[in-house]
Design a protein around this motif. Structure first.
Motif, PDB file in Angstrom:
ATOM      1  N   ILE A 198       0.865  -1.176   0.000  1.00 16.12           N
ATOM      2  CA  ILE A 198       0.000   0.000   0.000  1.00 16.12           C
ATOM      3  C   ILE A 198       0.904   1.229   0.000  1.00 16.12           C
ATOM      4  CG2 ILE A 198      -1.779   1.279   1.251  1.00 16.12           C
ATOM      5  CD1 ILE A 198      -2.661  -1.346   2.503  1.00 16.12           C
ATOM      6  N   PRO A 199       0.705   2.142  -0.937  1.00 12.22           N
ATOM      7  CA  PRO A 199       1.549   3.349  -0.970  1.00 12.22           C
ATOM      8  C   PRO A 199       1.471   4.136   0.335  1.00 12.22           C
ATOM      9  CG  PRO A 199       0.212   3.170  -2.962  1.00 12.22           C
ATOM     10  CD  PRO A 199      -0.305   2.138  -2.004  1.00 12.22           C
ATOM     11  N   LYS A 200       2.545   4.841   0.658  1.00  9.84           N
ATOM     12  CA  LYS A 200       2.544   5.691   1.845  1.00  9.84           C
ATOM     13  C   LYS A 200       1.750   6.969   1.574  1.00  9.84           C
ATOM     14  CE  LYS A 200       7.012   4.131   3.667  1.00  9.84           C
ATOM     15  NZ  LYS A 200       8.378   4.565   4.069  1.00  9.84           N
ATOM     16  N   ASP A 201       1.090   7.452   2.615  1.00 10.74           N
ATOM     17  CA  ASP A 201       0.382   8.731   2.558  1.00 10.74           C
ATOM     18  C   ASP A 201      -0.657   8.800   1.447  1.00 10.74           C
ATOM     19  OD1 ASP A 201       2.032   9.665   4.649  1.00 10.74           O
ATOM     20  OD2 ASP A 201       3.586  10.192   3.196  1.00 10.74           O
ATOM     21  N   TRP A 202      -1.372   7.699   1.226  1.00 13.25           N
ATOM     22  CA  TRP A 202      -2.424   7.701   0.210  1.00 13.25           C
ATOM     23  C   TRP A 202      -3.665   8.407   0.779  1.00 13.25           C
ATOM     24  CZ3 TRP A 202      -6.347   4.838   2.423  1.00 13.25           C
ATOM     25  CH2 TRP A 202      -5.946   3.910   3.412  1.00 13.25           C
ATOM     26  N   PRO A 203      -4.350   9.176  -0.069  1.00 13.71           N
ATOM     27  CA  PRO A 203      -5.515   9.936   0.421  1.00 13.71           C
ATOM     28  C   PRO A 203      -6.754   9.056   0.566  1.00 13.71           C
ATOM     29  CG  PRO A 203      -5.192  10.337  -1.918  1.00 13.71           C
ATOM     30  CD  PRO A 203      -4.042   9.473  -1.479  1.00 13.71           C
ATOM     31  N   ILE A 204      -7.479   9.240   1.653  1.00 19.22           N
ATOM     32  CA  ILE A 204      -8.741   8.531   1.858  1.00 19.22           C
ATOM     33  C   ILE A 204      -9.864   9.372   1.270  1.00 19.22           C
ATOM     34  CG2 ILE A 204     -10.348   7.565   3.546  1.00 19.22           C
ATOM     35  CD1 ILE A 204      -8.035   7.169   5.442  1.00 19.22           C
ATOM     36  N   HIS A 205     -10.674   8.768   0.425  1.00 20.36           N
ATOM     37  CA  HIS A 205     -11.789   9.491  -0.179  1.00 20.36           C
ATOM     38  C   HIS A 205     -12.778   9.894   0.922  1.00 20.36           C
ATOM     39  CE1 HIS A 205     -15.413  10.210  -2.582  1.00 20.36           C
ATOM     40  NE2 HIS A 205     -14.600  10.400  -3.611  1.00 20.36           N
ATOM     41  N   PRO A 206     -13.355  11.099   0.832  1.00 22.65           N
ATOM     42  CA  PRO A 206     -14.304  11.561   1.865  1.00 22.65           C
ATOM     43  C   PRO A 206     -15.458  10.601   2.120  1.00 22.65           C
ATOM     44  CG  PRO A 206     -13.698  13.375   0.428  1.00 22.65           C
ATOM     45  CD  PRO A 206     -13.092  12.144  -0.174  1.00 22.65           C
ATOM     46  N   LYS A 207     -15.967   9.948   1.068  1.00 24.74           N
ATOM     47  CA  LYS A 207     -17.079   9.004   1.254  1.00 24.74           C
ATOM     48  C   LYS A 207     -16.621   7.807   2.080  1.00 24.74           C
ATOM     49  CE  LYS A 207     -21.226   7.276   0.550  1.00 24.74           C
ATOM     50  NZ  LYS A 207     -21.726   6.969  -0.788  1.00 24.74           N
ATOM     51  N   VAL A 208     -15.383   7.388   1.877  1.00 25.20           N
ATOM     52  CA  VAL A 208     -14.836   6.276   2.664  1.00 25.20           C
ATOM     53  C   VAL A 208     -14.590   6.743   4.095  1.00 25.20           C
ATOM     54  CG1 VAL A 208     -12.992   4.580   2.816  1.00 25.20           C
ATOM     55  CG2 VAL A 208     -13.779   5.346   0.567  1.00 25.20           C
ATOM     56  N   GLN A 209     -14.061   7.935   4.248  1.00 22.76           N
ATOM     57  CA  GLN A 209     -13.800   8.475   5.589  1.00 22.76           C
ATOM     58  C   GLN A 209     -15.072   8.544   6.407  1.00 22.76           C
ATOM     59  OE1 GLN A 209     -10.546   9.629   6.802  1.00 22.76           O
ATOM     60  NE2 GLN A 209     -11.780   9.294   8.635  1.00 22.76           N
ATOM     61  N   SER A 210     -16.185   8.783   5.751  1.00 25.13           N
ATOM     62  CA  SER A 210     -17.457   8.958   6.453  1.00 25.13           C
ATOM     63  C   SER A 210     -17.956   7.687   7.137  1.00 25.13           C
ATOM     64  CB  SER A 210     -18.532   9.471   5.496  1.00 25.13           C
ATOM     65  OG  SER A 210     -18.918   8.471   4.558  1.00 25.13           O
ATOM     66  N   ILE A 211     -17.491   6.521   6.681  1.00 24.25           N
ATOM     67  CA  ILE A 211     -17.965   5.266   7.301  1.00 24.25           C
ATOM     68  C   ILE A 211     -16.984   4.726   8.331  1.00 24.25           C
ATOM     69  CG2 ILE A 211     -19.241   4.669   5.213  1.00 24.25           C
ATOM     70  CD1 ILE A 211     -17.128   2.467   4.717  1.00 24.25           C
ATOM     71  N   LEU A 212     -15.844   5.419   8.500  1.00 26.64           N
ATOM     72  CA  LEU A 212     -14.849   4.972   9.467  1.00 26.64           C
ATOM     73  C   LEU A 212     -15.125   5.601  10.825  1.00 26.64           C
ATOM     74  CD1 LEU A 212     -11.634   5.330   7.262  1.00 26.64           C
ATOM     75  CD2 LEU A 212     -13.040   3.303   7.610  1.00 26.64           C
ATOM     76  N   GLN A 213     -14.988   4.815  11.853  1.00 23.86           N
ATOM     77  CA  GLN A 213     -15.248   5.313  13.204  1.00 23.86           C
ATOM     78  C   GLN A 213     -13.929   5.533  13.946  1.00 23.86           C
ATOM     79  OE1 GLN A 213     -18.016   2.777  15.251  1.00 23.86           O
ATOM     80  NE2 GLN A 213     -19.553   2.915  13.658  1.00 23.86           N
TER      81      GLN A 213
END
Length: 213
Positions: A198-213
């Motif tokens: 997995i690449p370092k410092d890869w950006p998390i998409h906002p839609k994915v971030q929204s389901i993470l607790q």
């Protein structure tokens, strides 16, 4: 660290308290990171599960070399097709002669929809690698342990209104790879799980971030 509850960062995982079966934290984290990275990269992801076994009478050493060469070739084949494949695998062994491997594969869902041809290719390549002709060495994981039909090739769509539920379904199924049962039998120095980088410092998409607790 062993996780013994059926929840990991808000997502369901496969544990069995009655059988004293938990899940290894490091494997769960690798699977979760891979799913988050990949669905942030591609808005549609084809999630595939499969298992890899040796013939019962096959002469093989206890290293991962044969499997590692197979998975490297399998991934390279689908890279050339533009499917951007990534994977996670674990090694297990119980009472049988040979170790076996459980795998998850993630593919660009904008380029492919059917998992079946992918696993047919895996079966052909594994047979060629072993120099055998035997069906069933690649388990297509389309039946439950009780023999009931189950779906494989789950399409995870980032913009789907049910995205969170489907993500949870994928992670729950993938968490089977992290179970403690039938692990810790590999010889000293032999890895029991691996994955694509997995690449370092890869950006998390906002839609994915929204389901993470």
């Amino acid at each position: 660290m062993i996780i013994s509850t059926n929840n990991y960062y808000g997502f369901d995982i496969q544990v069995d308290e009655a059988k004293d079966q938990g899940c290894y934290d490091d494997i769960l984290q690798r699977i979760l990171d891979m799913l988050i990275f990949y669905i942030s990269k591609h808005n549609k992801v084809l999630f595939v599960r499969f298992d890899v076994r040796f013939p019962s009478k096959y002469c093989n050493d206890s290293s991962n070399q044969t499997f590692s060469e197979f998975i490297a070739g399998f991934i390279k084949f689908h890279q050339r097709k533009g499917l951007d494949p990534v994977y996670v695998w674990v090694r297990e062994q119980s009472r049988e002669k040979h170790q076996h491997y459980h795998c998850i594969l993630l593919l660009n869902g904008n380029k492919i929809r059917s998992y079946y041809e992918i696993l047919q290719q895996a079966e052909a390549m594994w047979n060629r690698k072993l120099g055998v002709e035997q069906l069933g060495l690649i388990n297509f994981c389309n039946r439950s342990r009780h023999g009931e039909l189950q779906s494989n090739g789950i399409m995870l769509r980032r913009n789907d209104e049910n995205f969170s539920d489907v993500f949870n379904k994928c992670f729950h199924w993938a968490s089977y790879l992290a179970k403690t049962t039938t692990k810790d039998y590999a010889p000293l120095g032999i890895r029991e799980f691996g994955s694509s980088r997995i690449p370092k410092d890869w950006p998390i998409h906002p839609k994915v971030q929204s389901i993470l607790q």
